[in-house]
Design an enzyme around this catalytic site. Structure first.
Site, PDB file in Angstrom:
ATOM      1  N   SER A 219       3.215   5.957  -6.874  1.00 36.26           N
ATOM      2  CA  SER A 219       2.065   5.110  -6.301  1.00 36.26           C
ATOM      3  C   SER A 219       1.438   5.513  -5.180  1.00 36.26           C
ATOM      4  O   SER A 219       1.726   6.553  -4.331  1.00 36.26           O
ATOM      5  CB  SER A 219       2.826   3.801  -5.794  1.00 36.26           C
ATOM      6  OG  SER A 219       1.902   2.765  -5.327  1.00 36.26           O
TER       7      SER A 219
ATOM      8  N   TYR B 276      11.289  -7.843  -9.531  1.00 31.83           N
ATOM      9  CA  TYR B 276      12.223  -8.111  -8.112  1.00 31.83           C
ATOM     10  C   TYR B 276      13.349  -9.199  -8.425  1.00 31.83           C
ATOM     11  O   TYR B 276      14.658  -8.871  -8.279  1.00 31.83           O
ATOM     12  CB  TYR B 276      11.325  -8.712  -7.308  1.00 31.83           C
ATOM     13  CG  TYR B 276      10.079  -7.404  -6.896  1.00 31.83           C
ATOM     14  CD1 TYR B 276      10.665  -6.309  -6.410  1.00 31.83           C
ATOM     15  CD2 TYR B 276       8.803  -7.831  -7.205  1.00 31.83           C
ATOM     16  CE1 TYR B 276       9.670  -5.375  -5.968  1.00 31.83           C
ATOM     17  CE2 TYR B 276       7.858  -6.846  -7.067  1.00 31.83           C
ATOM     18  CZ  TYR B 276       8.206  -5.655  -6.560  1.00 31.83           C
ATOM     19  OH  TYR B 276       7.345  -4.735  -6.311  1.00 31.83           O
TER      20      TYR B 276
ATOM     21  N   HIS C 295       9.800  -6.459  -1.048  1.00 29.29           N
ATOM     22  CA  HIS C 295       8.725  -6.280  -1.645  1.00 29.29           C
ATOM     23  C   HIS C 295       8.302  -7.289  -2.523  1.00 29.29           C
ATOM     24  O   HIS C 295       6.940  -7.316  -3.063  1.00 29.29           O
ATOM     25  CB  HIS C 295       8.887  -5.080  -2.661  1.00 29.29           C
ATOM     26  CG  HIS C 295       7.899  -4.203  -3.080  1.00 29.29           C
ATOM     27  ND1 HIS C 295       6.621  -4.566  -3.062  1.00 29.29           N
ATOM     28  CD2 HIS C 295       7.608  -2.864  -3.347  1.00 29.29           C
ATOM     29  CE1 HIS C 295       5.486  -3.674  -3.422  1.00 29.29           C
ATOM     30  NE2 HIS C 295       6.292  -2.740  -3.628  1.00 29.29           N
TER      31      HIS C 295
ATOM     32  N   PRO D  11      10.053  -0.980   0.032  1.00 26.14           N
ATOM     33  CA  PRO D  11       9.160   0.096   0.737  1.00 26.14           C
ATOM     34  C   PRO D  11       9.189   0.296   2.027  1.00 26.14           C
ATOM     35  O   PRO D  11       9.410  -0.847   2.954  1.00 26.14           O
ATOM     36  CB  PRO D  11       7.834   0.133  -0.034  1.00 26.14           C
ATOM     37  CG  PRO D  11       7.786  -1.312  -0.174  1.00 26.14           C
ATOM     38  CD  PRO D  11       9.116  -1.945  -0.504  1.00 26.14           C
TER      39      PRO D  11
HETATM   40  N1  COA Z   1     -16.306  12.551  -8.970  1.00 19.03           N
HETATM   41  C1  COA Z   1     -16.399  12.328  -7.722  1.00 19.03           C
HETATM   42  N2  COA Z   1     -15.719  11.316  -6.905  1.00 19.03           N
HETATM   43  C2  COA Z   1     -14.933  10.469  -7.678  1.00 19.03           C
HETATM   44  C3  COA Z   1     -14.606  10.616  -9.120  1.00 19.03           C
HETATM   45  C4  COA Z   1     -15.385  11.547  -9.774  1.00 19.03           C
HETATM   46  N3  COA Z   1     -15.242  11.724 -11.198  1.00 19.03           N
HETATM   47  N4  COA Z   1     -13.752   9.478  -9.573  1.00 19.03           N
HETATM   48  C5  COA Z   1     -13.313   8.954  -8.345  1.00 19.03           C
HETATM   49  N5  COA Z   1     -14.160   9.412  -7.302  1.00 19.03           N
HETATM   50  C6  COA Z   1     -13.948   8.964  -5.973  1.00 19.03           C
HETATM   51  C7  COA Z   1     -14.003   7.355  -5.797  1.00 19.03           C
HETATM   52  O1  COA Z   1     -15.321   6.861  -5.717  1.00 19.03           O
HETATM   53  C8  COA Z   1     -13.408   7.049  -4.400  1.00 19.03           C
HETATM   54  O2  COA Z   1     -14.259   7.382  -3.462  1.00 19.03           O
HETATM   55  P1  COA Z   1     -14.058   6.799  -1.942  1.00 19.03           P
HETATM   56  O3  COA Z   1     -12.936   7.523  -1.317  1.00 19.03           O
HETATM   57  O4  COA Z   1     -15.253   7.220  -1.345  1.00 19.03           O
HETATM   58  O5  COA Z   1     -13.661   5.263  -1.995  1.00 19.03           O
HETATM   59  C9  COA Z   1     -12.493   8.018  -4.423  1.00 19.03           C
HETATM   60  O6  COA Z   1     -12.739   9.188  -5.213  1.00 19.03           O
HETATM   61  C10 COA Z   1     -10.854   7.406  -4.644  1.00 19.03           C
HETATM   62  O7  COA Z   1     -11.130   7.106  -6.138  1.00 19.03           O
HETATM   63  P2  COA Z   1      -9.826   7.584  -7.294  1.00 19.03           P
HETATM   64  O8  COA Z   1      -9.181   8.591  -7.025  1.00 19.03           O
HETATM   65  O9  COA Z   1     -10.547   7.661  -8.689  1.00 19.03           O
HETATM   66  O10 COA Z   1      -8.817   6.258  -7.114  1.00 19.03           O
HETATM   67  P3  COA Z   1      -9.022   4.750  -6.679  1.00 19.03           P
HETATM   68  O11 COA Z   1      -9.148   4.726  -5.166  1.00 19.03           O
HETATM   69  O12 COA Z   1      -9.890   4.371  -7.445  1.00 19.03           O
HETATM   70  O13 COA Z   1      -7.277   4.302  -6.896  1.00 19.03           O
HETATM   71  C11 COA Z   1      -5.678   3.192  -8.062  1.00 19.03           C
HETATM   72  C12 COA Z   1      -6.781   4.339  -8.117  1.00 19.03           C
HETATM   73  C13 COA Z   1      -5.133   2.979  -9.351  1.00 19.03           C
HETATM   74  C14 COA Z   1      -4.826   3.957  -7.135  1.00 19.03           C
HETATM   75  C15 COA Z   1      -6.303   1.872  -7.443  1.00 19.03           C
HETATM   76  O14 COA Z   1      -7.036   1.559  -8.270  1.00 19.03           O
HETATM   77  C16 COA Z   1      -5.075   1.052  -7.300  1.00 19.03           C
HETATM   78  O15 COA Z   1      -4.644   0.123  -8.248  1.00 19.03           O
HETATM   79  N6  COA Z   1      -4.457   1.087  -6.145  1.00 19.03           N
HETATM   80  C17 COA Z   1      -3.320   0.060  -5.729  1.00 19.03           C
HETATM   81  C18 COA Z   1      -2.174   0.823  -5.897  1.00 19.03           C
HETATM   82  C19 COA Z   1      -0.908   0.090  -5.343  1.00 19.03           C
HETATM   83  O16 COA Z   1      -0.716  -1.122  -5.646  1.00 19.03           O
HETATM   84  N7  COA Z   1      -0.208   0.572  -4.510  1.00 19.03           N
HETATM   85  C20 COA Z   1       0.810   0.053  -3.839  1.00 19.03           C
HETATM   86  C21 COA Z   1       2.120  -0.175  -4.728  1.00 19.03           C
HETATM   87  S1  COA Z   1       3.335  -0.964  -3.914  1.00 19.03           S
END
Ligand code: COA
Length: 689
Positions: free
Chosen positions: A545, A90, A329, A103
């Protein structure tokens, strides 16, 4: 105000109790770097890079020296990468904030019948924001816990405490993130209200009493009347904040020569947040146009000057019901913004407006208009900033698409991570449209650690490339079972990278740390950071993202390179919202075509899953005999349990899944269910005019 970029404040639930960000082993990072770049480089480029990397990582080489210095830094700081990262992402970035950096959250369309309705909405929103600020001030916000992968760990809360207290001050070479000092006797708090490009100070505490919603409405009404007075109109100084950061820093120093301007700047720089009361845009409003208006205000002729981009929180309330939040941001991530915004929207739903009757008649002092003394030099600077904003408005190519065919529940039933699946779909979309893989950024939260912000999941994995090639080669050389195995392998690689990233073991922050510590030690820039591959690896043509919400709204942002896409997605149980941006000036990109390619890829991936899960006759699958139409596969996947290829011989069960259809869905399906082959050919032929 104290500088925040060097040493963030200690906060409850912040450093306390959380582990420090780990420092990955040098060899692991270098190996991952080579593996992640090989398929994005020519053979010649890769051979050179491999040599450079080996030299860097050689025993007794510069890499080891830098790593040992980083270890010391890790021991001495709460978070060894925080300052480096903040500057790189940034504060050193000279680009204008609108579209390029800030954003936005786009609220559901509001239906205001009269101008008063939008003021009521704004008063209600401010009331919620003040309540949220009280929670923050009393440190009463519950500590967030990680969800999804590695769920349950507590997360660093420091970003929340910057929502209403920080400000990004422009600098000639580097900006500064400043924080308001918290003191025993806090200053009376105020909000800045922007209306018709004028700025007004709205004190929210008068005579030791916090204004209630009715008082706030009274004050907003006064502001709306004052803003209408043509004789008092002042130039649209906010336009200056939409310029490049160096240009704005220069303009600001010109403004600062006049004491009137210094006072006005001081009021803005110390406010809690902005509330921008926008005029009707005159545009037909849909998700795409609302996202655009939120990102740049519609330009000079619309609400482009009704902003102050340095302030982290700007709530926009448009007279035409186009509402949302524009966010600077640098102090926090989108996830924190979503938490705050959801609180406000839930507050507004859950605590009905108290404005049943007319506004208050109490004798509150009128809000104050901020004055500006404008020399001809400032008028010239304003004209230049206005021109640049116009170019930015013309340049944005936006496409918001609600994909209603399925959402994360379908993906979970495939026993796949929804996030990894969507990332693979984005790789497929890009490859199908552009015919090559590109360096991709996906933000991964590292809030499990003290002062954690994000690292990068490099989603353009070799496994994803193998899959997207198989899906687009146009021949039947790869059968469904093989494709499914490739999809599984791509998802596994993506999921593994995700876990590495969220546990602090990804490579981007580490490489940045090595580069920056070399700079600090005044060493010559190591070859690895001058190499062409390093440049390519940091040209994030796909900047992606996940920003999920539990309330109806979505996040949008712009691309980070001139020939790139910014793709923000919001997975819901039965649909996914995609916000895709690119630049009109690039002859290589087109947001609408990217979305088409994405939709086709998502449908193809669904069909592949369904076909592979359809029958236990794997021999038939191996011969590449597939079910042809989406309609057929729809029926099938609703009746069969999706199974991984390895599970195909197991007994099948009935799938208790119901697709929830919205009224819009039929229309969307009609638009997107073209034949896969036709569409693939059409996309290959697409050339941007
Ligand atoms: N089988 C069945 N379910 C699964 C699965 C599998 N193999 N793998 C994951 N899931 C489920 C999870 O348990 C979770 O369930 P929930 O909805 O009940 O919590 C759901 O699917 C989502 O998991 P997943 O898709 O793997 O993603 P996540 O939520 O762990 O997200 C990231 C991954 C990288 C997006 C997250 O860790 C992150 O860092 N988010 C922040 C991003 C960010 O900063 N954005 C803004 C930037 S400005």
């Amino acid at each position: 105000m104290p500088v925040l970029d060097q040493e963030p404040s200690k906060g409850l639930g912040g450093r306390d109790g959380l582990p420090k960000l780990p420092l990955p082993a040098l060899k692991d990072t270098l190996d991952m770097y080579l593996r992640g770049m090989k398929h994005l480089l020519t053979e010649e480029q890769f051979n050179k890079t491999q040599h450079v990397v080996q030299q860097f990582g050689a025993p007794g080489g510069v890499g080891e020296l830098l790593q040992s210095k980083l270890k010391e830094r890790r021991d001495n700081k709460a978070n060894w990468v925080y300052d480096y990262w903040l500057n790189e992402m940034y504060l050193n970035n000279r680009q204008a904030l609108p579209v390029n950096s800030s954003p936005v959250m786009v609220f559901p369309q509001q239906h205001f019948k009269a101008p008063m309705d939008s003021l009521r909405f704004a008063a209600h929103l401010i009331s919620g924001a003040l309540e949220y600020k009280t929670l923050l001030d009393s440190r009463a916000l519950p500590v967030d816990c990680a969800r999804g992968q590695l769920a349950g760990t507590p997360l660093c809360m420091e970003q929340y405490y910057r929502l209403f207290t920080s400000y990004r001050l422009p600098g000639p070479e580097r900006d500064t993130l400043v924080a308001q000092e918290s003191s025993v006797m806090p200053e009376p708090e105020h909000i800045i209200v922007a209306c018709k490009n004028q700025f007004f100070v709205l004190d929210v505490v008068i005579n030791f009493r916090r204004l209630n919603e009715r008082d706030l409405l009274t004050q907003l009404e006064k502001i709306a009347r004052m803003a209408d007075s043509e004789e008092e109109q002042l130039p649209s100084i906010g336009l200056l904040t939409s310029d490049g950061r160096t240009e704005w820093a220069e303009s600001r120093s010109v403004l600062m020569r006049e004491s009137t301007n210094r006072d006005s700047l001081d009021m803005i720089e110390r406010c809690l947040c902005l509330v921008c009361l926008d005029d009707t845009s005159g545009l037909g409003l849909n998700d795409t146009t609302r996202a655009m208006l939120m990102l740049h205000g519609g330009g000079v002729a619309k609400n482009g000057g009704n902003r102050w981009y340095d302030k982290p929180m700007q709530f926009v309330v448009g007279a035409d019901g186009c509402c949302g939040v524009v966010c600077e941001h640098s102090p926090f991530e989108g996830i924190v913004l979503v938490q705050c915004t959801e609180y406000l929207l839930k507050y507004m739903i859950g605590s009905p407006s108290k404005l049943v009757r007319a506004a208050s008649v109490s004798e509150l002092p009128a809000p104050r208009r901020l004055r500006w003394k404008c020399t001809p030099e400032i008028h010239k600077l304003l004209a230049s900033s206005a021109d640049k904003l116009q170019r930015c408005v013309k340049n944005l190519d936006m496409n918001v698409h609600k994909f209603y065919h399925y959402g994360k529940e379908f993906i979970k039933k495939q026993k796949m991570s929804p996030d990894a699946y969507i990332q693979v779909a984005l790789q497929l979309a890009y490859y199908r449209f552009h015919g090559r893989p590109v360096s991709t950024y996906e933000s991964a939260s590292i809030r499990r650690f003290q002062e954690g912000r994000v690292d990068n999941i490099r989603s353009a994995t070799p496994e994803a490339l193998a899959f997207v090639k198989a899906m687009t080669d146009g021949k039947l050389s790869t059968n469904d079972t093989e494709k499914m195995e490739m999809l599984q392998s791509a998802i596994t690689a993506q999921t593994k990278y995700t876990i590495l990233a969220i546990t602090g073991m990804a490579i981007d922050n580490h490489l940045l740390g090595l580069r920056e510590i070399a700079h600090e030690l005044k060493l010559e820039k190591p070859e690895i950071f001058k190499d062409e591959a390093h440049l390519i690896s940091n040209q994030f043509i796909l900047s992606t993202s996940q920003v999920p919400t539990t309330v109806e709204m979505f996040c949008s942002y712009g691309p980070v390179v001139p020939n790139g896409y910014g793709v923000c997605y919001n997975p819901q149980s039965d649909h996914i919202i995609f916000s895709v941006s690119s630049f009109q000036e690039s002859s290589q990109t087109c947001s609408a075509e990217f979305v088409k390619s994405l939709v086709q890829g998502l449908l193809d991936m669904r069909d592949l899953c369904n076909r592979c899960n359809y029958g236990s006759n794997t021999a038939q699958q191996r011969q590449g005999q597939t079910l042809e139409t989406h309609t057929q596969t729809d029926t099938n996947w609703q009746n069969k349990t999706p199974q991984r290829p390895t599970d195909l011989t197991k007994n099948q069960q009935t799938l208790p899944q119901i697709l929830l259809k919205t009224p819009d869905q039929t229309k969307v399906e009609a638009q997107t269910q073209t034949s896969s082959q036709e569409e693939a050919q059409a996309l290959k032929n697409v050339k941007k005019s």
